[in-house]
Write a protein that holds these residues in place. Structure first.
Motif, PDB file in Angstrom:
ATOM      1  N   LEU A  67      -6.951  -3.247  -0.256  1.00 43.68           N
ATOM      2  CA  LEU A  67      -5.498  -3.099  -0.370  1.00 43.68           C
ATOM      3  C   LEU A  67      -4.971  -2.208   0.747  1.00 43.68           C
ATOM      4  O   LEU A  67      -3.983  -2.523   1.403  1.00 43.68           O
ATOM      5  CB  LEU A  67      -5.123  -2.513  -1.731  1.00 43.68           C
ATOM      6  CG  LEU A  67      -5.271  -3.443  -2.929  1.00 43.68           C
ATOM      7  CD1 LEU A  67      -5.251  -2.644  -4.224  1.00 43.68           C
ATOM      8  CD2 LEU A  67      -4.184  -4.494  -2.925  1.00 43.68           C
TER       9      LEU A  67
ATOM     10  N   PRO B 147      -2.287  -9.534  -4.075  1.00 42.43           N
ATOM     11  CA  PRO B 147      -3.283  -9.404  -5.147  1.00 42.43           C
ATOM     12  C   PRO B 147      -3.027 -10.398  -6.271  1.00 42.43           C
ATOM     13  O   PRO B 147      -1.892 -10.811  -6.514  1.00 42.43           O
ATOM     14  CB  PRO B 147      -3.109  -7.972  -5.635  1.00 42.43           C
ATOM     15  CG  PRO B 147      -1.799  -7.517  -5.130  1.00 42.43           C
ATOM     16  CD  PRO B 147      -1.457  -8.349  -3.943  1.00 42.43           C
TER      17      PRO B 147
ATOM     18  N   TRP C  70       0.809  -1.205   0.000  1.00 40.34           N
ATOM     19  CA  TRP C  70       0.000   0.000   0.000  1.00 40.34           C
ATOM     20  C   TRP C  70       0.852   1.269   0.000  1.00 40.34           C
ATOM     21  O   TRP C  70       0.497   2.260  -0.639  1.00 40.34           O
ATOM     22  CB  TRP C  70      -0.982   0.025   1.176  1.00 40.34           C
ATOM     23  CG  TRP C  70      -1.785   1.284   1.149  1.00 40.34           C
ATOM     24  CD1 TRP C  70      -1.672   2.342   1.983  1.00 40.34           C
ATOM     25  CD2 TRP C  70      -2.776   1.663   0.180  1.00 40.34           C
ATOM     26  NE1 TRP C  70      -2.528   3.358   1.611  1.00 40.34           N
ATOM     27  CE2 TRP C  70      -3.223   2.964   0.500  1.00 40.34           C
ATOM     28  CE3 TRP C  70      -3.326   1.042  -0.932  1.00 40.34           C
ATOM     29  CZ2 TRP C  70      -4.190   3.636  -0.230  1.00 40.34           C
ATOM     30  CZ3 TRP C  70      -4.290   1.720  -1.665  1.00 40.34           C
ATOM     31  CH2 TRP C  70      -4.711   2.989  -1.314  1.00 40.34           C
TER      32      TRP C  70
ATOM     33  N   LYS D 176      -3.494  -8.913   0.745  1.00 40.91           N
ATOM     34  CA  LYS D 176      -2.044  -8.861   0.944  1.00 40.91           C
ATOM     35  C   LYS D 176      -1.283  -9.267  -0.315  1.00 40.91           C
ATOM     36  O   LYS D 176      -0.228  -8.740  -0.609  1.00 40.91           O
ATOM     37  CB  LYS D 176      -1.645  -9.756   2.108  1.00 40.91           C
ATOM     38  CG  LYS D 176      -2.156  -9.249   3.442  1.00 40.91           C
ATOM     39  CD  LYS D 176      -1.637 -10.075   4.571  1.00 40.91           C
ATOM     40  CE  LYS D 176      -2.243  -9.712   5.885  1.00 40.91           C
ATOM     41  NZ  LYS D 176      -1.951  -8.388   6.362  1.00 40.91           N
TER      42      LYS D 176
END
Length: 68
Positions: A33, A41, A2, A39
């Motif tokens: 996200l 994708p 992130w 965690k």
């Protein structure tokens, strides 16, 4: 991850809403996200992120710099 996304969003003056629209996903995906609910994708989601942020997939990797 992130932290990377957030920096790129700031650089491109994008809100979470704008990013979700560029990615053609629901805003809850961006929230997931941000909150760490997503965690790792999927490849498809990572590609959408990279395309929307105009970066390579490699730029989204959090382990390349030893940071998350």
């Amino acid at each position: 991850m992130w932290n990377i996304i957030e920096k790129l969003m700031k650089d491109k003056n994008l809100t979470q809403y704008k990013l979700s629209k560029l990615m053609n996903v629901h805003q809850s995906v961006i929230s997931g996200l941000k909150l760490g609910k997503i965690k790792k994708p999927s490849f498809e989601l990572a590609c959408k992120l990279a395309d929307a942020l105009e970066v390579s997939l490699d730029d989204l990797r959090s382990d390349k710099n030893g940071a998350d």
